[in-house]
Scaffold this motif. Structure first.
Motif, PDB file in Angstrom:
ATOM      1  N   ALA A 121       0.834  -1.206   0.000  1.00 59.91           N
ATOM      2  CA  ALA A 121       0.000   0.000   0.000  1.00 59.91           C
ATOM      3  C   ALA A 121       0.868   1.256   0.000  1.00 59.91           C
ATOM      4  CB  ALA A 121      -0.927  -0.001   1.214  1.00 59.91           C
ATOM      5  N   VAL A 122       1.960   1.244   0.765  1.00 63.49           N
ATOM      6  CA  VAL A 122       2.878   2.390   0.812  1.00 63.49           C
ATOM      7  C   VAL A 122       3.556   2.575  -0.543  1.00 63.49           C
ATOM      8  CG1 VAL A 122       5.013   3.278   1.828  1.00 63.49           C
ATOM      9  CG2 VAL A 122       3.275   2.250   3.298  1.00 63.49           C
ATOM     10  N   ILE A 123       4.021   1.466  -1.129  1.00 66.43           N
ATOM     11  CA  ILE A 123       4.679   1.528  -2.443  1.00 66.43           C
ATOM     12  C   ILE A 123       3.722   2.097  -3.492  1.00 66.43           C
ATOM     13  CG2 ILE A 123       5.601   0.144  -4.345  1.00 66.43           C
ATOM     14  CD1 ILE A 123       6.749  -1.761  -2.199  1.00 66.43           C
ATOM     15  N   ASP A 124       2.495   1.562  -3.541  1.00 71.86           N
ATOM     16  CA  ASP A 124       1.515   2.005  -4.545  1.00 71.86           C
ATOM     17  C   ASP A 124       1.175   3.486  -4.366  1.00 71.86           C
ATOM     18  OD1 ASP A 124       1.508  -0.531  -5.564  1.00 71.86           O
ATOM     19  OD2 ASP A 124      -0.385  -1.139  -4.638  1.00 71.86           O
ATOM     20  N   ALA A 125       0.964   3.902  -3.118  1.00 67.15           N
ATOM     21  CA  ALA A 125       0.612   5.306  -2.856  1.00 67.15           C
ATOM     22  C   ALA A 125       1.755   6.234  -3.241  1.00 67.15           C
ATOM     23  CB  ALA A 125       0.251   5.488  -1.382  1.00 67.15           C
TER      24      ALA A 125
END
Length: 339
Positions: free
Chosen positions: A113-117
């Motif tokens: 989720a952090v990578i995608d955001a």
């Protein structure tokens, strides 16, 4: 590490952005204010923090990160985009390579989720780093050597405790007790002991001014304003540092227990290193009065707070890409998760 590369300490309470050659260029609360009717962002950062508890019904001031992980993906993405652009300036058209720091206990789903955001916010490449590794690098410790270093990073939403050797964590735990829990403890204490309601900002101000987890040589006092729960009228009282120590007992004990747990699991050779080198404290929560003394008394190990506890994680995050290039495959195989 190129000039357009940045490091982000993605904290529950605040976000810091580090650019190599410039240092920490931005430090603001991780708060977003938006219109609930239109979903339009009204303010981000310090401007939004000032709105907490003071907004009309249609405006919500929220923290899109809870306990170190994303609780509101869309708002987090907009917040990241705002901070990246603000830190780098509008003239820089090159998409940056971004190192992002997260709690050591984050799951693979939370990391994704952090990578995608971060990618959606404009990064060309993302490297994930665990908080204790970043804190050690930011504090100037050479973590590539085969010797034990113990780091305790007390943030807003999580406390990360780790023993590091050869560029990676050997033993670690991430507990969901940190700075926010001390604020919540004060709010509950004021309600229970003084029939008084105070807000988050007031609780944080008390924590930083007179908050204590260890007995002070002389008690200090602070004036606290809130609402009388019995009459509904404004109320003002004098609160002592001894009362904050009583309020903080449970949260402080949870951190001590986490430290004991990691020490009990540490290999004996590394334990000997820690006994010699001591324990290093980082993070905003380490600034609560008496945290060093409490941990030193409970472990028998010398405990020291770094010079700039709020910034070391951001600095270490920014240096991490350079570190793994220097370490080569050994470090890259450990903590980094790349996109």
């Amino acid at each position: 590490m190129l000039g357009s590369d940045i490091g982000i300490d993605l904290g529950t309470a605040s976000i810091l952005v580090y650019i190599r050659g410039k240092g920490v260029v931005l430090s603001e609360p991780s708060v977003v204010a938006y219109d609930k009717d239109t979903n339009q962002i009204k303010a981000i950062g310090e401007e939004a923090r000032l709105m907490i508890g003071r907004t009309p019904g249609n405006i919500a001031a929220v923290r899109p990160l809870r306990q170190g992980v994303i609780s509101d993906y869309t708002v987090t993405e907009k917040m990241l985009k705002y901070f990246i652009h603000k830190a780098m300036g509008r003239k820089n058209l090159r998409r940056p390579r971004v190192s992002v720091c997260i709690p050591s206990g984050a799951t693979e789903v939370e990391k994704r989720a952090v990578i995608d955001a971060t990618m959606e916010a404009g990064a060309r490449d993302v490297i994930i780093i665990e908080e204790p590794i970043a804190a050690a690098l930011g504090a100037g410790i050479d973590i590539s050597k085969p010797s034990g270093n113990m780091i305790i990073d007390i943030g807003g939403g999580t406390t990360d405790i780790a023993v590091i050797s050869l560029g990676d964590t050997v033993v670690s735990t991430s507990i969901k007790v940190a700075g926010d829990d001390f604020d919540d403890a004060l709010i509950r204490y004021m309600r229970r002991k003084h029939n008084m309601l105070i807000g988050e900002r007031t609780a944080e101000d008390i924590k930083m001014s007179i908050g204590s987890v260890y007995e002070r040589p002389e008690p200090v006092m602070a004036q606290v304003r809130g609402r009388n729960l019995l009459t509904g009228m404004p109320k003002v009282i004098q609160l002592s540092s001894e009362e904050t120590q009583e309020a903080f007992t449970e949260a402080a004990s949870a951190i001590v227990a986490g430290v004991h747990q990691v020490l009990e699991q540490t290999p004996p050779e590394l334990s000997a290193d820690i006994a010699q080198r001591g324990i290093l404290l980082t993070g905003g929560g380490s600034q609560i009065y008496g945290m060093e003394e409490l941990l030193e008394e409970s472990t028998g190990i010398r405990t020291t707070t770094v010079d700039d506890p709020l910034s070391v994680v951001a600095i270490g995050t920014g240096r991490y890409a350079e570190f793994i290039e220097g370490m080569g495959e050994l470090a890259a195989a450990h903590s980094a998760v790349r996109m």
